[in-house]
Design a protein around this motif. Sequence first.
Motif: not given
Length: 286
Positions: A152-179
Motif C-alpha cells: 500500500v502506497k500513499g498518494g494524492y488525487t490533486v486539484e488546481w486552484i486557479q485563483e490562488a495560483c501565481t503561475l510561478c512554475g514551481v509545480c511544473t518543475k516539481a512534476c517528474r512525470e511531465g503531467a
Amino acid sequence: MAVNYKELKNGGFMRQVQKNHFSLRLKVVGGNLSAAQLAVIAAISEKYGDGHVHLTSRQGIEIPFIKLDDVDTVKAELEDGGVNTGVCGPRVRTVTACQGNAICPSGCIDTYPLAVEISDRYFGRELPHKFKFGVTGCMNNCLKAEENDLGVKGGYTVEWIQEACTLCGVCTKACREGALTQADGKILLDRDKCSNCGRCVKSCPFDAWKGEPGYLVSFGGTFGNLIARGQQFLPIIRDKETLFRVTDAALDFFNRNAKPSERFRVAIERTGWDEFKREMEAAYNG
C-alpha cells in the motif's frame, strides 16, 4: 515428551544451529516500539539470551539464544511487559510501514495507524504460504511496497486552484512525470500521466494545489528465491472501506486458488492475471 518444533516456529521461535536454542521473532507492527518495550526486550535478552538482539530486514527484532527450557517463561514475561511474539510459517506476517505523514514531510498518508488496522485484521491468518503487507507513505517508496505480497502506497488525487495560483512554475518543475504544463495563463494537468505523487501539492508555495489522500495498491511482489515486482493496476483508492474490500478479496483469492506452499505471486500467475484483475476490480467497484 517430544518437542513440537513446528508449533514453536509458528509462534516465532526459530531453531538455531546450536541445539535446543531458538531465535525468538517479535511482533513489531509498522517498525514502532515504545522505549518501555525496548527496555523489556533488552532485559529478556540479558536474562535469557546472550545479551544481544538482531534487527531483521522487515523492521522486526529477534532475540537469539533462547533455551528450550525457557520458552514458556520468556513468552510470559514478554507479554507481561507489553511485547508480543511474532509468527512464522504459512500465515500473514507482521505488517511493515514507514513513518508516514505524521513525521515525514513527504508523506501523503498516516502509515502507522493503517499498519495497525491491517495487522488487527489479518495478522497470523492461516494461508497456503506466508503473506507480507507493507505500507509506504509516498512515491519515495522508502518501504519498497512492491516487494510485498500486497503493498500500500500513499498518494494524492490533486486539484488546481486557479485563483490562488501565481503561475510561478514551481509545480511544473516539481512534476517528474511531465503531467503539468503551463499555457494561456493556466496550469494543465494530464491525468493519464499523473502518478498521484502529490509533489505539486507539496512544492506549491501558495497552496494553489489541493491534495486528497488515497491508497495505491500493488499485488504479487516477492523478494527472495523469487524476485518479482508487485503490479499496480487499480485506480487510487480514496477510502479504507474500499481498501479493505480489495485486501479481503486478495487474501480470499490466495486462499481459494493457491496450492499448499505456493506463494501469492505464483498462484496469481498459474490462475491467470486476467482472472485476478477481474476479482480485484469487482472488489474495488463494490
